[in-house]
Structures are given as C-alpha cells and as structure tokens.
Design a protein around this motif. Structure first.
Motif, mmCIF file in Angstrom:
data_model
loop_
_atom_site.group_PDB
_atom_site.id
_atom_site.type_symbol
_atom_site.label_atom_id
_atom_site.label_comp_id
_atom_site.label_asym_id
_atom_site.label_seq_id
_atom_site.Cartn_x
_atom_site.Cartn_y
_atom_site.Cartn_z
ATOM 1 N N ALA A 392 83.453 0.215 24.495
ATOM 2 C CA ALA A 392 83.725 -0.803 23.482
ATOM 3 C C ALA A 392 83.228 -2.174 23.908
ATOM 4 O O ALA A 392 82.852 -2.996 23.068
ATOM 5 C CB ALA A 392 85.224 -0.854 23.182
ATOM 6 N N HIS A 393 83.197 -2.453 25.213
ATOM 7 C CA HIS A 393 82.710 -3.734 25.707
ATOM 8 C C HIS A 393 81.187 -3.836 25.631
ATOM 9 O O HIS A 393 80.647 -4.935 25.767
ATOM 10 C CB HIS A 393 83.172 -3.961 27.153
ATOM 11 C CG HIS A 393 84.620 -4.347 27.254
ATOM 12 N ND1 HIS A 393 85.631 -3.446 27.034
ATOM 13 C CD2 HIS A 393 85.218 -5.536 27.539
ATOM 14 C CE1 HIS A 393 86.802 -4.054 27.188
ATOM 15 N NE2 HIS A 393 86.592 -5.314 27.483
ATOM 16 N N GLU A 394 80.516 -2.712 25.453
ATOM 17 C CA GLU A 394 79.053 -2.733 25.401
ATOM 18 C C GLU A 394 78.526 -2.241 24.055
ATOM 19 O O GLU A 394 77.354 -1.905 23.944
ATOM 20 C CB GLU A 394 78.483 -1.815 26.506
ATOM 21 C CG GLU A 394 79.014 -2.087 27.890
ATOM 22 C CD GLU A 394 78.504 -1.070 28.906
ATOM 23 O OE1 GLU A 394 77.513 -0.371 28.602
ATOM 24 O OE2 GLU A 394 79.105 -0.955 29.976
ATOM 25 N N ARG A 395 79.363 -2.223 23.030
ATOM 26 C CA ARG A 395 78.977 -1.555 21.787
ATOM 27 C C ARG A 395 77.767 -2.217 21.136
ATOM 28 O O ARG A 395 76.838 -1.524 20.711
ATOM 29 C CB ARG A 395 80.150 -1.501 20.821
ATOM 30 C CG ARG A 395 80.800 -2.837 20.482
ATOM 31 C CD ARG A 395 81.950 -2.622 19.529
ATOM 32 N NE ARG A 395 81.502 -1.939 18.322
ATOM 33 C CZ ARG A 395 82.314 -1.327 17.483
ATOM 34 N NH1 ARG A 395 83.606 -1.295 17.731
ATOM 35 N NH2 ARG A 395 81.828 -0.748 16.399
ATOM 36 N N ASP A 396 77.740 -3.557 21.081
ATOM 37 C CA ASP A 396 76.593 -4.224 20.453
ATOM 38 C C ASP A 396 75.326 -4.031 21.271
ATOM 39 O O ASP A 396 74.243 -3.796 20.728
ATOM 40 C CB ASP A 396 76.888 -5.717 20.284
ATOM 41 C CG ASP A 396 78.015 -5.969 19.293
ATOM 42 O OD1 ASP A 396 78.203 -5.129 18.395
ATOM 43 O OD2 ASP A 396 78.704 -6.996 19.428
ATOM 44 N N GLU A 397 75.475 -4.120 22.578
ATOM 45 C CA GLU A 397 74.316 -3.922 23.454
ATOM 46 C C GLU A 397 73.783 -2.502 23.356
ATOM 47 O O GLU A 397 72.559 -2.286 23.310
ATOM 48 C CB GLU A 397 74.735 -4.250 24.891
ATOM 49 C CG GLU A 397 73.667 -4.053 25.922
ATOM 50 C CD GLU A 397 74.171 -4.340 27.317
ATOM 51 O OE1 GLU A 397 73.748 -3.649 28.254
ATOM 52 O OE2 GLU A 397 75.002 -5.254 27.475
ATOM 53 N N LEU A 398 74.678 -1.527 23.290
ATOM 54 C CA LEU A 398 74.258 -0.132 23.174
ATOM 55 C C LEU A 398 73.604 0.139 21.825
ATOM 56 O O LEU A 398 72.645 0.912 21.742
ATOM 57 C CB LEU A 398 75.465 0.795 23.382
ATOM 58 C CG LEU A 398 76.053 0.828 24.792
ATOM 59 C CD1 LEU A 398 77.330 1.644 24.805
ATOM 60 C CD2 LEU A 398 75.061 1.387 25.786
ATOM 61 N N TRP A 399 74.127 -0.497 20.759
ATOM 62 C CA TRP A 399 73.525 -0.262 19.454
ATOM 63 C C TRP A 399 72.112 -0.828 19.397
ATOM 64 O O TRP A 399 71.216 -0.203 18.833
ATOM 65 C CB TRP A 399 74.383 -0.890 18.356
ATOM 66 C CG TRP A 399 73.833 -0.614 16.998
ATOM 67 C CD1 TRP A 399 73.879 0.569 16.312
ATOM 68 C CD2 TRP A 399 73.100 -1.515 16.166
ATOM 69 N NE1 TRP A 399 73.246 0.439 15.097
ATOM 70 C CE2 TRP A 399 72.750 -0.827 14.977
ATOM 71 C CE3 TRP A 399 72.715 -2.843 16.303
ATOM 72 C CZ2 TRP A 399 72.043 -1.422 13.951
ATOM 73 C CZ3 TRP A 399 72.004 -3.444 15.281
ATOM 74 C CH2 TRP A 399 71.670 -2.737 14.126
ATOM 75 N N ARG A 400 71.892 -1.999 19.985
ATOM 76 C CA ARG A 400 70.536 -2.552 20.007
ATOM 77 C C ARG A 400 69.593 -1.649 20.784
ATOM 78 O O ARG A 400 68.430 -1.456 20.398
ATOM 79 C CB ARG A 400 70.562 -3.953 20.604
ATOM 80 C CG ARG A 400 71.171 -4.998 19.694
ATOM 81 C CD ARG A 400 70.891 -6.393 20.211
ATOM 82 N NE ARG A 400 71.506 -6.619 21.500
ATOM 83 C CZ ARG A 400 72.734 -7.121 21.664
ATOM 84 N NH1 ARG A 400 73.459 -7.438 20.597
ATOM 85 N NH2 ARG A 400 73.230 -7.311 22.860
ATOM 86 N N ALA A 401 70.083 -1.096 21.894
ATOM 87 C CA ALA A 401 69.242 -0.174 22.664
ATOM 88 C C ALA A 401 68.937 1.086 21.857
ATOM 89 O O ALA A 401 67.829 1.633 21.932
ATOM 90 C CB ALA A 401 69.935 0.185 23.982
ATOM 91 N N GLN A 402 69.912 1.572 21.074
ATOM 92 C CA GLN A 402 69.662 2.726 20.215
ATOM 93 C C GLN A 402 68.604 2.419 19.164
ATOM 94 O O GLN A 402 67.747 3.260 18.866
ATOM 95 C CB GLN A 402 70.961 3.147 19.524
ATOM 96 C CG GLN A 402 71.936 3.889 20.400
ATOM 97 C CD GLN A 402 73.177 4.290 19.638
ATOM 98 O OE1 GLN A 402 73.615 3.609 18.728
ATOM 99 N NE2 GLN A 402 73.759 5.411 20.003
ATOM 100 N N VAL A 403 68.663 1.218 18.598
ATOM 101 C CA VAL A 403 67.672 0.824 17.594
ATOM 102 C C VAL A 403 66.281 0.801 18.199
ATOM 103 O O VAL A 403 65.306 1.267 17.598
ATOM 104 C CB VAL A 403 68.051 -0.549 16.995
ATOM 105 C CG1 VAL A 403 66.893 -1.120 16.183
ATOM 106 C CG2 VAL A 403 69.281 -0.421 16.114
ATOM 107 N N VAL A 404 66.159 0.267 19.416
ATOM 108 C CA VAL A 404 64.854 0.217 20.086
ATOM 109 C C VAL A 404 64.337 1.623 20.346
ATOM 110 O O VAL A 404 63.160 1.935 20.084
ATOM 111 C CB VAL A 404 64.959 -0.580 21.400
ATOM 112 C CG1 VAL A 404 63.643 -0.520 22.171
ATOM 113 C CG2 VAL A 404 65.310 -2.031 21.109
ATOM 114 N N ALA A 405 65.209 2.503 20.864
ATOM 115 C CA ALA A 405 64.779 3.874 21.150
ATOM 116 C C ALA A 405 64.369 4.604 19.868
ATOM 117 O O ALA A 405 63.372 5.340 19.857
ATOM 118 C CB ALA A 405 65.912 4.635 21.846
ATOM 119 N N THR A 406 65.107 4.387 18.779
ATOM 120 C CA THR A 406 64.762 5.023 17.512
ATOM 121 C C THR A 406 63.452 4.481 16.961
ATOM 122 O O THR A 406 62.629 5.234 16.427
ATOM 123 C CB THR A 406 65.889 4.806 16.497
ATOM 124 O OG1 THR A 406 67.128 5.260 17.067
ATOM 125 C CG2 THR A 406 65.620 5.563 15.217
#
Length: 509
Positions: A392-406
């Motif tokens: 939960a502390h990294e949710r925004d950071e993880l979502w941005r990384a998911q967008v880049v990978a996608t």
C-alpha cells in the motif's frame, strides 16, 4: 579503458565527484558526437553508462546526463521550450529497452527515474495516445474470447449413459460423444466455429509469448511481478490446456473435462491482468501476486503437513466404522479432502448423533481445531496484512511501473503502422537524425526569488551575520527569560553558516 571508467563513475557513491570526473573524461573523447563515442559503448551486460545509471537508480547521474542532452529552443518569461534527446530512452526499435530495464530491476530506487523529466512525459504521451486505447480494446477482445470458449465448454457434446452401474456411489448419467457423433447438427457446427476461434487464440498466445521468453529468459520473464510474470505463466498454461483438449477431442479420448476445467479457471483468472490499466485496480494485482507467490506458498507447506497428519489420523479412527453412517472418511482421498474443508472452516465437524462416535475422534478433532483454526489461519491473516501494508505504501509507484511495462509490451507486439514513433525528428531543428521530445518548462518566479535571497545571504560578510545574531539573541533573552531551557543550544553550534542564513531568512520574512 575510458568507457570502463565511465561505468565505474556511475556506481560511485559520491555523485558530485562522479559527475565532474565524467565530464573530464568525455572532454578527451575524440569521437564525442560519433558512433564511437565512449558513452555509446556497452559493457558485458549490454548496458551503456546512461542505461547503467537507470538500472542502478542513480538519479543524480541520470539528471546530469539528461542536462547534457537537452537543447533550449526559446524562452519567454517563465516558460522555456526544451528538446530532450530520446536516444537510449525511447523503446522504439531497441533490443534492450531503457524503460524495460528500469521496471525489471529489483532496486526500488530505479523506479524513481520514472518520475523524472523526460521519462515521465514520454511514458505519459505513449500511454495516453496509444497504450490505453489499445490495452482497453485488448481487454474487451479477451473477455469476448473467454465468453466464446466458455459457451463451447458448456455445450460440449454429451450423450446419455447406456452402461450399467457397477458401484452404488457411481452418479454419472452423461458421457462424452465420439468424434464422429460430435458434429452432426446445426448447433454442433456453430459450436465448431467457436472451438476453432478458441484453438486459433491459443496458438496466437503461444506465438506471441515464446519469442519473449527466448529473448528475456524464463527466470526473468516469469519472476518479475511488475512485468506480469505470473500472468504469463497462467496464459501459457491455458493455451497448452486448450491444445491438449483439442488432441483428446480429435482422438476421442475420454477425460477431456480435466484440461478443459483447468483452462476455464486459468483463462478467467488471467482477466485480472487487464486490471493494471486502471489506477484503482492496478496495485491490487501486484498485491495478489505477492500474496499468492509469497505468503500463500510458504503457508501451503505448513498447511500440507497439518492436513496430511490429521487426515491420516481421522482415516485410521473411522477405518473400522460403517461408511454409510459416516461417509466423510470412507477412504483415504476423501479423508484428505474432508480435512482440507475442515481446515478452512468450510464445513463443520462431521458428527452423526444417531451412532456412537469413537472417543479418539473427539480428542483429535479438538487438537485440530486449536492448531488449524485458531493458530494457522490467524497466522495467514497476519502475513497477508503485512504484505498489504508494504504494498500500500508503494501503490502509486507500482502502478506507474505497471503502465511502463504494459506500454513497452504493446509497443513490441503491435505493428509499426499502428504505433508511430513518439517525438520530433531532429532534422526540423537542424539537430541530425536523432529524435527529441519537446517539453515546455514553467519556472516558478517565487522559487527563483527565494533562490536569489538565499544566494545573497551566502555572499554577505560573516560580521553582518554575527551582528544580526546578537540582536536576535538579545530579543530572545527578553522574550524568553522565563524559559532558560530554550537557550540551551551552545553559541558555537548556532554560529554555523547555514544556521545564520536561516535565522536571517526567518527574521526578514
């Protein structure tokens, strides 16, 4: 040798020294702007100094190298138009993409580069213009594909059973049709069309996935949660189950329900992969992957030991009893399944009060309830709660990384005609064949004014600081003479240059 030194400087902890030495070495490079430049020579891992700075999460070196690559076009007041060189940043026609390297590295510091200019603007441009529409269309197409496959499974060819029952517990009334009997009516031909679509989709999935496995490597391809590694395993297994079902149908082999049921579960679970396209749902897919392949995998080993031990005990206890009155433990496989249901509190303890239960059943069931329900299930909840707190502390950071990978995945899969190159060609500005990203920087005038005040404070004489501090200390003595503890800070500590500057800044404010 010069290129090796550049790679070493990227890894130096002293960022300021590394930047100065980096510029010094490049000043002696004769092919500074040519293809033989030291900055373009990769190391043994195929990483140039620029890519190595991104993989290591060296934000200072990355920003320093980007400042060397930018070109100011014009400025008007607080607005400045800048061209950033996209060489090695843009994943267009790159075998080893810079963006893919950042999201696939295990260092969290590397993901901070996704918030820096021009990487942030480049990813936002690609995702909003091409990535999001294509990804939503792909999600809709996959859901329709799974609906087609599900309907083919629901209406699979079956016929009434004609043989006699050999066991009183046998409850089968329909059996699978032979191949010659499966495609006779109009409904069968309509189902055949859906089955052909399903098989073609499975082949396309394997054709798209296998080249990436060969290029990246199985360990890295399946092991990175941000890249969707577990979902790649699911979709490949699903495609294999479809092909196995097809072979069993063509050979009229009984038992096609086994791979068909596995394919249905895996295919619909893979729909969660498309949640990464939405900021509200994307971090939860990471959370589910970490819980399943982290907490749950470790917990399953403990659960298997407990279930195996107590299931064996229950089977031995009821081995001499009539299975018609207590059928939950009539054989060993059923004992394992019943114990698993008891472990998860899906069913209550089997008890038939019309007959006498063995005494050891009460003792063993009491111990099982304490260990399984009270201890181990609460342990699993605590483990998952800890994982949820960390993610939960990294949710925004993880979502941005998911967008880049996608975005990188879609850019590699789609034809070039559907995904044109992002940016501006340098020929329009006389900068050669390289591609650039045009960004308008807006400078805050209040921030510049504050910086000028700070520089002015640093340039003043020390005597002026001392006089100003003496006046401040006199005022403090008058205002806070009732609180001597507030003046416990030593005079030598308060006379540091930074402290003096901030004191005068507060006073003037």
């Amino acid at each position: 040798l010069g290129n090796t030194v550049l790679h070493i400087l990227v890894l130096q902890p002293n960022k300021t020294f590394a930047c100065h030495m980096y510029s010094l070495i490049l000043s002696y490079d004769r092919n500074k702007d040519g293809p033989g430049s030291l900055e373009l020579i990769p190391n043994n891992e195929g990483l140039t100094p620029f890519k190595l700075a991104g993989v290591e999460g060296n934000t200072v070196m990355f920003q320093y190298l980007m400042q060397k690559r930018k070109h100011n076009i014009w400025s008007f007041g607080p607005v400045t138009t800048v061209l950033y060189d996209l060489t090695e940043i843009d994943s267009w026609a790159e075998d080893q993409s810079f963006l893919e390297l950042i999201v696939s590295t295990k260092k969290r510091e590397a993901r901070q580069i996704l918030d820096l200019t021009p990487v942030k603007e480049l990813v936002s441009l690609k995702w909003n213009m091409y990535g999001r529409p294509y990804f939503c269309f792909l999600a809709l197409f996959y859901i329709l594909y799974m609906v087609c496959f599900t309907m083919c499974c629901v209406y699979r060819p079956l016929k009434p059973r004609t043989g006699n029952r050999t066991n009183s517990r046998d409850n089968t009334i329909y059996v699978q049709k032979m191949l010659q009997e499966s495609y006779l009516t109009y409904e069968d031909e309509l189902r055949l069309v859906g089955e052909l679509i399903t098989v073609i989709g499975a082949v396309v999935i394997l054709v798209l996935e296998i080249p990436d496995i060969i290029r990246v490597g199985a360990a890295k391809y399946f092991g990175q949660t941000i890249l969707g590694g577990p979902f790649h395993i699911i979709v490949i297994t699903y495609a294999c189950m479809i092909l196995v079902t097809m072979v069993m149908r063509l050979t009229s082999t009984n038992g096609e329900v086994v791979p068909m049921s596995f394919a249905l579960v895996l295919g619909w679970c893979n729909v969660m992969y498309f949640a990464r396209g939405f900021q509200m749902l994307g971090p939860f897919t990471i959370m589910i992957q970490k819980m399943i392949f982290g907490d749950l995998m470790r917990f399953c080993w403990l659960m298997a030991v407990v279930i195996l031990g107590f299931a064996s005990a229950f089977y031995i206890i009821f081995q001499t009893e009539n299975p018609e009155n207590l059928g939950q433990f009539y054989n060993y496989p059923m004992s394992l399944f019943t114990t698993f249901e008891l472990f998860l509190t899906i069913i209550d303890g089997p008890a038939n009060y019309d007959v006498d239960l063995p005494f050891m059943y009460s003792v063993v069931y009491f111990a099982f309830a304490i260990i399984a329900t009270l201890l181990m299930l609460n342990l699993l909840i605590a483990m998952m709660g800890d994982t949820h707190w960390r993610v939960a502390h990294e949710r925004d950071e993880l979502w941005r990384a998911q967008v880049v990978a996608t975005t990188v995945m879609l850019e590699r899969k789609l034809p070039r005609c559907l995904w044109p190159r992002s940016g501006i060609c340098g020929r329009e500005y006389g900068l050669g064949d390289r591609w650039y990203l045009r960004i308008e920087d807006r400078v805050d005038p209040n921030k510049q004014k504050m910086m000028r005040y700070t520089e002015a404070f640093k340039a003043q004489d020390r005597d002026t600081y001392d006089k100003g501090l003496e006046k401040l200390e006199i005022n403090r003595d008058i205002l806070y003479k009732k609180e001597p503890s507030a003046l416990s800070v030593s005079r030598s500590t308060s006379r540091t240059s930074s402290h003096r500057g901030w004191e005068i800044l507060r006073r003037n404010t």
